[in-house]
Design a protein around this motif. Structure first.
Motif, PDB file in Angstrom:
ATOM      1  N   MET A  31       2.643  -1.865  -6.707  1.00 52.27           N
ATOM      2  CA  MET A  31       3.511  -2.615  -7.599  1.00 52.27           C
ATOM      3  C   MET A  31       3.056  -4.055  -7.679  1.00 52.27           C
ATOM      4  O   MET A  31       2.243  -4.503  -6.911  1.00 52.27           O
ATOM      5  N   HIS A  79       4.797   5.954  -2.498  1.00 54.06           N
ATOM      6  CA  HIS A  79       5.909   6.190  -3.436  1.00 54.06           C
ATOM      7  C   HIS A  79       5.420   6.971  -4.651  1.00 54.06           C
ATOM      8  O   HIS A  79       4.210   6.986  -4.936  1.00 54.06           O
ATOM      9  N   ASP A  84      -1.105   4.863  -8.880  1.00 54.35           N
ATOM     10  CA  ASP A  84      -0.287   3.931  -8.098  1.00 54.35           C
ATOM     11  C   ASP A  84       0.763   4.685  -7.279  1.00 54.35           C
ATOM     12  O   ASP A  84       1.664   5.301  -7.857  1.00 54.35           O
ATOM     13  N   GLY A  85       0.647   4.644  -5.970  1.00 51.13           N
ATOM     14  CA  GLY A  85       1.610   5.296  -5.094  1.00 51.13           C
ATOM     15  C   GLY A  85       1.321   6.771  -4.879  1.00 51.13           C
ATOM     16  O   GLY A  85       1.202   7.252  -3.756  1.00 51.13           O
ATOM     17  N   GLU A 123      10.226   2.069  -5.171  1.00 50.95           N
ATOM     18  CA  GLU A 123       9.349   0.995  -4.697  1.00 50.95           C
ATOM     19  C   GLU A 123       9.221  -0.091  -5.757  1.00 50.95           C
ATOM     20  O   GLU A 123       9.277  -1.280  -5.462  1.00 50.95           O
ATOM     21  N   GLU A 124       9.073   0.353  -7.002  1.00 54.56           N
ATOM     22  CA  GLU A 124       8.654  -0.576  -8.061  1.00 54.56           C
ATOM     23  C   GLU A 124       9.680  -1.664  -8.383  1.00 54.56           C
ATOM     24  O   GLU A 124       9.327  -2.748  -8.810  1.00 54.56           O
ATOM     25  N   HIS A 142      -3.407   3.434  -0.555  1.00 57.36           N
ATOM     26  CA  HIS A 142      -3.013   3.020  -1.903  1.00 57.36           C
ATOM     27  C   HIS A 142      -4.253   2.573  -2.671  1.00 57.36           C
ATOM     28  O   HIS A 142      -5.234   2.180  -2.068  1.00 57.36           O
ATOM     29  N   GLN A 162      -5.506  -1.961  -6.918  1.00 58.00           N
ATOM     30  CA  GLN A 162      -4.821  -2.646  -8.044  1.00 58.00           C
ATOM     31  C   GLN A 162      -5.390  -4.029  -8.291  1.00 58.00           C
ATOM     32  O   GLN A 162      -4.728  -4.866  -8.922  1.00 58.00           O
ATOM     33  N   HIS A 185       4.063  -3.951  -1.336  1.00 52.86           N
ATOM     34  CA  HIS A 185       4.079  -2.523  -0.987  1.00 52.86           C
ATOM     35  C   HIS A 185       5.184  -2.268   0.027  1.00 52.86           C
ATOM     36  O   HIS A 185       5.594  -3.178   0.747  1.00 52.86           O
TER      37      HIS A 185
HETATM   38 ZN   LIG Z   1       2.381   1.200  -5.571  1.00 51.05          ZN
END
Ligand SMILES: [Zn+2]
Length: 442
Positions: free
Chosen positions: A1, A114, A125-126, A159-160, A219, A222, A387
């Motif tokens: 995120m 997540h 992502d996650g 999570e986000e 993860h 990003q 995170h």
């Molecule tokens: Zn994430």
């Protein structure tokens, strides 16, 4: 995120760069060369998840507490059961899959991530971390390998929008948090109920220091560092702290036609010079800190009126709280000097503090050794994004494994990590967990 909406103020538990390190190099035995995860299975499951909540534009929309979120969670629970894990949903709505260890006195080794997404997010992502954690449990079950510690795979909920599931585990969700709105249209409390939790019994989801031997999160990066440097595996040094301020510049609104240039108190002129000064100060200080002014409001906001007031946001991030504070001091001083030259004033109001969360040296070392055993390159880097691991750092040693993100892009449908990198990361995670299982609590 990203940190976009996290304005939660955590208590400053970690302020120095090094945690106590009782680990000496090379204590953990090398893991059996033949022990590898099934890459094909991970990729297949990742693509199955990619169909859940997918929009016609190709983005993933598994916003926490949406029907797609529930569908994704159901798929993950099925995978956990197929991997031989004992599944449950805690009162906070986190999904747990447990595998007993050989020593019932030992605390749990926790791993996961997540599966909720931002609007029009990517498929990695996650989800990469969750699918890989389940795969690790499944490989151990298929090989009939037992760990000393119980192994728990966790899927943190929401999570986000602000690490709600992981914060609940640390006892850090208030009634005020439960009343906050979420993008699904439900409040956080209603959302927790919707996904099978019980917001009135959050206390039962809580873990205390000593309950978790270590938490490992795998993860995607990003960011662009690993791809730029041609490195396979990122060993996360820590998750940066974020301090935010609201900055108000008060000048004087007056007629844009009749007020001579030497008689103006133009708040926007101060803002322009201030924005430039923030960028210069953050860049000129040695280090990897970042500083951003992302929002500006000009009042009264008319073409024929000299701006009398400007309100700005200021966002500073680093792994060291002290550095954030000293940058802020320098920025505040510069702001005052700039404002004085125009006869305006500037004031700063702190709106949120998120302390840096540092990874545990033993976990970093286990990741580094696992990468070496697999013939992979690695480097230590920081996480500029938030995170769940940063919440868990408050109650347990934690570490994170990153893999390259193509062009550093994330939170969009263009997010991409290569299949080979995904499989590498999962193999490093498997070995890291086995090393920690051998090392910790001896
Ligand atoms: Zn994430």
């Amino acid at each position: 995120m990203s940190y976009s909406d996290v304005s939660h103020a955590a208590s400053p538990v970690v302020t120095t760069l090094e945690k106590p390190n009782t680990f000496s190099a090379g204590v953990a035995p090398a893991v059996d060369r033949q022990l590898v995860i099934e890459g094909g299975r991970i990729l297949e499951r990742l693509h199955a998840m990619a169909k859940i909540g997918r929009s016609p534009q190709g983005g993933i929309n598994r916003l926490a507490y949406s029907s797609a979120d529930v569908e994704g969670r159901a798929y993950v629970i099925d995978l956990m059961r197929a991997a031989g894990l004992e599944t449950s949903i805690d009162a906070a709505g986190n999904i747990l899959g447990r595998r007993e260890g050989s020593d019932s006195n030992l605390p749990t080794l926790l791993t996961g991530s997540h599966v909720d997404s931002v609007p029009e997010g990517g498929i990695y992502d996650g989800t990469v971390g969750v699918i890989s954690a389940i795969e690790i449990a499944q490989v151990l079950a298929e090989r009939e390998l037992s760990t000393r510690h119980p192994l728990e795979v966790i899927v943190f909920q929401n999570e986000e929008e602000g690490l709600f599931g992981s914060r609940a585990i640390c006892g850090d969700l208030s009634n005020r948090d439960l009343d906050l709105p979420s993008q699904s249209g439900k409040t956080i409390g209603e959302g927790i109920e919707y996904i099978g939790g019980n917001p009135r019994e959050l206390e039962t989801a809580r873990r205390r220091p000593g309950d978790i031997a270590a938490y490992l999160e795998y993860h995607i990066e990003q960011g662009p560092v690993l791809e730029n440097d041609g490195i396979d595996i990122g060993i996360v040094e820590g998750i940066v702290g974020v301090n935010r301020w609201e900055v108000t510049i008060d000048g004087f609104s007056n007629h844009a036609g009749t007020t001579p240039m030497n008689r103006r108190k133009d708040a926007l002129l101060v803002a322009a010079r201030f924005i430039d000064a923030v960028n210069r100060i953050v860049r000129d200080t040695p280090g990897l800190q970042v500083g951003t002014i992302g929002r500006i409001r000009v009042l009264p906001g008319a073409p024929n009126v000299i701006p009398g007031k400007v309100i700005l946001s200021l966002d500073l991030r680093d792994l060291e709280s002290a550095r954030i504070e000293s940058l802020y001091d320098e920025i505040a001083n510069a702001g005052k000097q700039i404002a004085a030259t125009v006869g305006a004033t500037i004031s700063f109001k702190q709106t949120s503090i998120q302390v840096p969360a540092l990874t545990d040296a033993r976990v970093r070392q286990a990741i580094a050794e696992a990468a070496v055993e697999l013939g992979l390159t690695s480097k230590v880097l920081r996480s500029g994004a938030g995170h769940d691991a940063q919440a868990i750092a408050r109650i347990a040693p934690m570490g994170m494994i990153f893999i390259p993100s193509q062009e550093g892009i994330s939170h969009t449908p263009e997010e991409y990590s290569r299949p080979a990198d995904i499989v590498n990361g999962a193999n490093v995670a498997l070995r890291t967990l086995l090393k920690l299982d051998a090392l910790l609590d001896r």
